[in-house]
Design an enzyme around this catalytic site. Structure first.
Site, PDB file in Angstrom:
ATOM      1  N   LYS A 204      -4.406  -6.871   3.305  1.00  0.00           N
ATOM      2  CA  LYS A 204      -4.363  -5.717   2.392  1.00  0.00           C
ATOM      3  C   LYS A 204      -5.770  -5.384   1.894  1.00  0.00           C
ATOM      4  O   LYS A 204      -6.149  -4.223   1.768  1.00  0.00           O
ATOM      5  CB  LYS A 204      -3.434  -6.011   1.206  1.00  0.00           C
ATOM      6  CG  LYS A 204      -3.441  -4.948   0.097  1.00  0.00           C
ATOM      7  CD  LYS A 204      -3.066  -3.586   0.634  1.00  0.00           C
ATOM      8  CE  LYS A 204      -2.750  -2.516  -0.387  1.00  0.00           C
ATOM      9  NZ  LYS A 204      -3.554  -2.361  -1.553  1.00  0.00           N
TER      10      LYS A 204
ATOM     11  N   HIS B   8      -7.522  -3.609   4.629  1.00  0.00           N
ATOM     12  CA  HIS B   8      -6.946  -2.261   4.661  1.00  0.00           C
ATOM     13  C   HIS B   8      -7.677  -1.366   3.650  1.00  0.00           C
ATOM     14  O   HIS B   8      -8.096  -0.257   3.972  1.00  0.00           O
ATOM     15  CB  HIS B   8      -5.445  -2.340   4.322  1.00  0.00           C
ATOM     16  CG  HIS B   8      -4.837  -1.024   3.928  1.00  0.00           C
ATOM     17  ND1 HIS B   8      -5.052  -0.450   2.690  1.00  0.00           N
ATOM     18  CD2 HIS B   8      -4.051  -0.161   4.605  1.00  0.00           C
ATOM     19  CE1 HIS B   8      -4.416   0.716   2.638  1.00  0.00           C
ATOM     20  NE2 HIS B   8      -3.795   0.907   3.781  1.00  0.00           N
ATOM     21  N   ASN B   9      -7.837  -1.868   2.439  1.00  0.00           N
ATOM     22  CA  ASN B   9      -8.511  -1.064   1.416  1.00  0.00           C
ATOM     23  C   ASN B   9      -9.967  -0.816   1.773  1.00  0.00           C
ATOM     24  O   ASN B   9     -10.497   0.256   1.505  1.00  0.00           O
ATOM     25  CB  ASN B   9      -8.415  -1.751   0.048  1.00  0.00           C
ATOM     26  CG  ASN B   9      -7.034  -1.616  -0.558  1.00  0.00           C
ATOM     27  OD1 ASN B   9      -6.035  -1.480   0.166  1.00  0.00           O
ATOM     28  ND2 ASN B   9      -6.944  -1.655  -1.869  1.00  0.00           N
TER      29      ASN B   9
ATOM     30  N   GLU C 117     -10.067   1.858   4.173  1.00  0.00           N
ATOM     31  CA  GLU C 117      -9.788   3.094   3.419  1.00  0.00           C
ATOM     32  C   GLU C 117     -11.088   3.638   2.797  1.00  0.00           C
ATOM     33  O   GLU C 117     -11.359   4.833   2.868  1.00  0.00           O
ATOM     34  CB  GLU C 117      -8.758   2.733   2.347  1.00  0.00           C
ATOM     35  CG  GLU C 117      -8.375   3.806   1.362  1.00  0.00           C
ATOM     36  CD  GLU C 117      -7.425   3.204   0.296  1.00  0.00           C
ATOM     37  OE1 GLU C 117      -6.421   2.547   0.655  1.00  0.00           O
ATOM     38  OE2 GLU C 117      -7.701   3.378  -0.900  1.00  0.00           O
TER      39      GLU C 117
ATOM     40  N   SER D 190       0.826  -1.204   0.000  1.00  0.00           N
ATOM     41  CA  SER D 190       0.000   0.000   0.000  1.00  0.00           C
ATOM     42  C   SER D 190       0.860   1.252   0.000  1.00  0.00           C
ATOM     43  O   SER D 190       1.967   1.256   0.514  1.00  0.00           O
ATOM     44  CB  SER D 190      -0.919   0.036   1.215  1.00  0.00           C
ATOM     45  OG  SER D 190      -1.666   1.250   1.196  1.00  0.00           O
TER      46      SER D 190
HETATM   47  P1  NBP Z   1      -0.581  -2.042 -14.362  1.00  0.00           P
HETATM   48  O1  NBP Z   1      -1.592  -2.663 -13.459  1.00  0.00           O
HETATM   49  O2  NBP Z   1      -0.991  -0.911 -15.236  1.00  0.00           O
HETATM   50  O3  NBP Z   1       0.074  -3.169 -15.304  1.00  0.00           O
HETATM   51  C1  NBP Z   1       1.047  -2.865 -16.274  1.00  0.00           C
HETATM   52  C2  NBP Z   1       2.135  -3.909 -16.257  1.00  0.00           C
HETATM   53  O4  NBP Z   1       1.599  -5.215 -16.483  1.00  0.00           O
HETATM   54  C3  NBP Z   1       3.157  -3.674 -17.348  1.00  0.00           C
HETATM   55  O5  NBP Z   1       4.428  -4.006 -16.853  1.00  0.00           O
HETATM   56  C4  NBP Z   1       2.704  -4.649 -18.416  1.00  0.00           C
HETATM   57  O6  NBP Z   1       3.703  -5.034 -19.314  1.00  0.00           O
HETATM   58  C5  NBP Z   1       2.319  -5.813 -17.569  1.00  0.00           C
HETATM   59  N1  NBP Z   1       1.538  -6.841 -18.269  1.00  0.00           N
HETATM   60  C6  NBP Z   1       0.284  -6.795 -18.752  1.00  0.00           C
HETATM   61 BR1  NBP Z   1      -0.782  -5.312 -18.734  1.00  0.00          BR
HETATM   62  N2  NBP Z   1      -0.126  -7.941 -19.284  1.00  0.00           N
HETATM   63  C7  NBP Z   1       0.913  -8.773 -19.150  1.00  0.00           C
HETATM   64  C8  NBP Z   1       1.116 -10.120 -19.522  1.00  0.00           C
HETATM   65  N3  NBP Z   1       0.148 -10.846 -20.084  1.00  0.00           N
HETATM   66  N4  NBP Z   1       2.331 -10.673 -19.249  1.00  0.00           N
HETATM   67  C9  NBP Z   1       3.290  -9.950 -18.643  1.00  0.00           C
HETATM   68  N5  NBP Z   1       3.156  -8.663 -18.268  1.00  0.00           N
HETATM   69  C10 NBP Z   1       1.972  -8.082 -18.515  1.00  0.00           C
HETATM   70  O7  NBP Z   1       0.704  -1.561 -13.509  1.00  0.00           O
HETATM   71  P2  NBP Z   1       0.764  -0.784 -12.115  1.00  0.00           P
HETATM   72  O8  NBP Z   1      -0.221   0.333 -12.034  1.00  0.00           O
HETATM   73  O9  NBP Z   1       2.218  -0.483 -11.950  1.00  0.00           O
HETATM   74  O10 NBP Z   1       0.324  -1.863 -11.016  1.00  0.00           O
HETATM   75  C11 NBP Z   1       0.987  -3.129 -10.869  1.00  0.00           C
HETATM   76  C12 NBP Z   1       0.285  -3.920  -9.798  1.00  0.00           C
HETATM   77  O11 NBP Z   1       0.350  -3.219  -8.561  1.00  0.00           O
HETATM   78  C13 NBP Z   1      -1.207  -4.163 -10.046  1.00  0.00           C
HETATM   79  O12 NBP Z   1      -1.550  -5.467  -9.630  1.00  0.00           O
HETATM   80  C14 NBP Z   1      -1.888  -3.157  -9.166  1.00  0.00           C
HETATM   81  O13 NBP Z   1      -3.166  -3.586  -8.758  1.00  0.00           O
HETATM   82  C15 NBP Z   1      -0.945  -3.086  -7.988  1.00  0.00           C
HETATM   83  N6  NBP Z   1      -0.996  -1.858  -7.231  1.00  0.00           N
HETATM   84  C16 NBP Z   1      -1.084  -0.668  -7.832  1.00  0.00           C
HETATM   85  C17 NBP Z   1      -1.126   0.502  -7.080  1.00  0.00           C
HETATM   86  C18 NBP Z   1      -1.180   1.835  -7.745  1.00  0.00           C
HETATM   87  O14 NBP Z   1      -1.266   2.852  -7.025  1.00  0.00           O
HETATM   88  N7  NBP Z   1      -1.110   1.924  -9.067  1.00  0.00           N
HETATM   89  C19 NBP Z   1      -1.061   0.419  -5.702  1.00  0.00           C
HETATM   90  C20 NBP Z   1      -0.947  -0.815  -5.105  1.00  0.00           C
HETATM   91  C21 NBP Z   1      -0.921  -1.951  -5.874  1.00  0.00           C
HETATM   92  P3  NBP Z   1       3.857  -4.254 -20.733  1.00  0.00           P
HETATM   93  O15 NBP Z   1       4.675  -3.033 -20.406  1.00  0.00           O
HETATM   94  O16 NBP Z   1       4.613  -5.202 -21.577  1.00  0.00           O
HETATM   95  O17 NBP Z   1       2.499  -3.928 -21.223  1.00  0.00           O
END
Ligand code: NBP
Length: 477
Positions: free
Chosen positions: A182, A185-186, A189, A128
């Site tokens: 987690k 937690h959400n 939130e 988080s």
């Molecule tokens: P995203 O959730 O937007 O995912 C993008 C990533 O996933 C890129 O690296 C992309 O690779 C990869 N990807 C996809 Br789409 N399909 C794929 C596949 N079939 N095989 C391999 N890679 C694949 O990224 P994020 O916002 O950085 O979040 C990542 C994780 O963290 C998520 O599970 C999210 O729920 C969690 N999270 C996010 C936050 C937040 O604030 N954003 C907070 C806490 C947790 P590519 O570049 O090749 O398309």
């Protein structure tokens, strides 16, 4: 040099986490499905620490020191499954796969079992703090085996947020425990944000205060019991003025709240466990109602009658203070309910979760970080026996002191027609818990009448049924 940790998935979360790891002396192997993101990370931040970029998953795995430890930060669902599979194929027994995304805990339980059967460790780790937290110190909730924690623990401790000298990470429990915590937690939130939203509505619509005045009020609140990240950013959002129109930013934003599912999961799980997380549920439903576009549009053309939402009080400052107290009391209830859900989940899934430690790792890095979590960890760590956090001496007194104001706010809101679902459901929950006798006795009577569901008696042990369609005599089952 071999990497002691790897990150798979270099979108915003993964690249920030990789940088955080590198900033703290780790050598970080990095891999992304499309190499462009890896190149961007190396070009823009490659000089911040030790990275080993990899073009293929095989290259990535061979750059990791044993036991190989890799954190997956890709899109939740099928992409995560695909990466787990690819890593498990390339790794060897004893290696550790960490899912740092927001996975649904039953998926984590399933995946852990599958991966364990192949001799590898699987750790579902809730992270988080959003992008900022990933870069500068998140709060982390890892599950998985004790053995995996031995390797992973020091690495996560090196990058976690620090609250009062302690890293905001602890081994929550086995398999899905981390993602479960987690998830809750959400959910908390969601409740916290809804309660803050209701407070804002009462002050804005009810008292007619400006966004700026309310921003100042939240700034003040943030200095006391309500000191928290969410109250702090609420003030910032309310201070913000839209550059295009010169209006308060909050007035130009469409009032449909989005959601990505973790609040819903928290409530669905709570329903399965029969734990009344009313604050969280109302928060999820309130977001749902806000986005019921067709119904809300219809009401604009065909209004539903009711009072106009104006609160006429002589002493505005006193009402503002009453809202602050109502917010605090409702927040205590929401957290008490969230911790009840964690306790119930732990019992069902056989996790040994230290609730005090959970409160401690939420004090920094995460979205619900708040001073008041110290009070919660103190309560759980005190050794005092209580079923509900509301029985802890500090919280009991806090809610008792706030309750006159709380009742005043809820009744005023009902009278003038401002919706306060989280305030009022929290108060009802409190009164439900306080009640010596509940109408559940009548419900048992109804159930026995139409379905012969039986009931217990207050004056003797046993299970009874009344012959409702016969002579209405009672039989013991
Ligand atoms: P995203 O959730 O937007 O995912 C993008 C990533 O996933 C890129 O690296 C992309 O690779 C990869 N990807 C996809 Br789409 N399909 C794929 C596949 N079939 N095989 C391999 N890679 C694949 O990224 P994020 O916002 O950085 O979040 C990542 C994780 O963290 C998520 O599970 C999210 O729920 C969690 N999270 C996010 C936050 C937040 O604030 N954003 C907070 C806490 C947790 P590519 O570049 O090749 O398309």
């Amino acid at each position: 040099a071999q990497a002691n940790i790897g990150v798979v998935g270099l979108a915003v979360m993964g690249s920030n986490l990789a940088r955080n790891l590198a900033h703290h002396g780790n050598t970080v192997a990095v891999y992304n499905r499309s190499y462009g993101r890896t190149e961007t990370l190396m070009n823009e931040h490659g000089d911040e620490g030790k990275f080993i970029p990899a073009k293929t998953i095989e290259e990535f795995v061979s750059s990791l020191a044993k036991p190989r430890t890799a954190i997956i930060m890709v899109k939740a669902g099928a992409p995560t499954d695909a990466m787990i599979e690819a890593l498990a194929d390339a790794m060897e027994p004893g290696d550790i796969i960490v899912d740092g995304g927001n996975s649904y805990f039953p998926d984590t339980i399933r995946r852990e079992k599958e991966i364990r059967a192949r001799g590898l460790h699987y750790v579902g780790c809730g992270i988080s703090g959003g992008e900022e937290g990933a870069l500068n110190g998140p709060s982390m909730m890892p599950g998985g085996t004790d053995e995996s924690w031995k390797t992973l623990g020091p690495i996560l401790e090196s990058i976690a947020a620090v609250a009062e000298g302690e890293p905001c990470v602890t081994h929550i429990g086995h398999d899905g425990a981390g993602h479960f915590v987690k998830m809750v937690h959400n959910g908390i939130e969601y409740a916290d944000m809804q309660l803050i939203g209701e407070s804002y509505d009462l002050l804005r619509r009810g008292l007619g205060m400006s966004a700026e005045e309310i921003a100042n009020t939240f700034d003040e609140w943030n200095k006391g019991d309500l000191d928290s990240y969410l109250v702090e950013i609420t003030a910032e959002v309310l201070h913000h003025v839209d550059a295009k129109t010169g209006k308060p930013f909050v007035d130009v934003v469409v009032d449909h709240a989005g959601m990505k599912g973790t609040g819903t999961w928290t409530v669905q799980t709570a329903l399965d466990l029969a734990v009344p997380v009313t604050g969280i549920a109302e928060a999820v439903f309130a977001r749902g109602l806000s986005s019921m576009e067709a119904q809300r549009e219809e009401v604009k053309s065909k209004p539903l009658a009711g009072p106009d939402g104006k609160i006429n009080v002589e002493d505005k400052a006193a009402f503002v203070e009453a809202v602050r107290q109502a917010l605090y009391a409702s927040k205590i209830v929401a957290y008490a309910q969230g911790f009840d859900e964690i306790r119930a989940g732990a019992a069902k899934y056989d996790w040994n979760i230290d609730l005090g430690a959970v409160a401690r790792i939420w004090r920094g890095g995460c979205i619900i970080r708040a001073k008041f979590l110290n009070r919660i960890s103190d309560a759980f760590d005190s050794g005092e026996k209580f079923e509900s956090l509301l029985q802890d001496a500090y919280f009991k007194a806090a809610v008792e002191n706030a309750q006159d104001a709380w009742r005043e706010v809820v009744s005023t809101a009902a009278r003038v027609g401002i919706p306060v679902p989280a305030f009022s459901s929290s108060l009802s929950y409190y009164d439900g818990l306080r009640s010596d006798r509940l109408p559940a006795a009548l419900i048992q009577g109804q159930r026995d009448f139409f379905g012969a569901h039986t009931y217990g008696r207050v004056d003797m042990p046993g299970t009874f049924h009344t012959l409702w369609s016969g002579d209405r005599s009672e039989i013991e089952e």
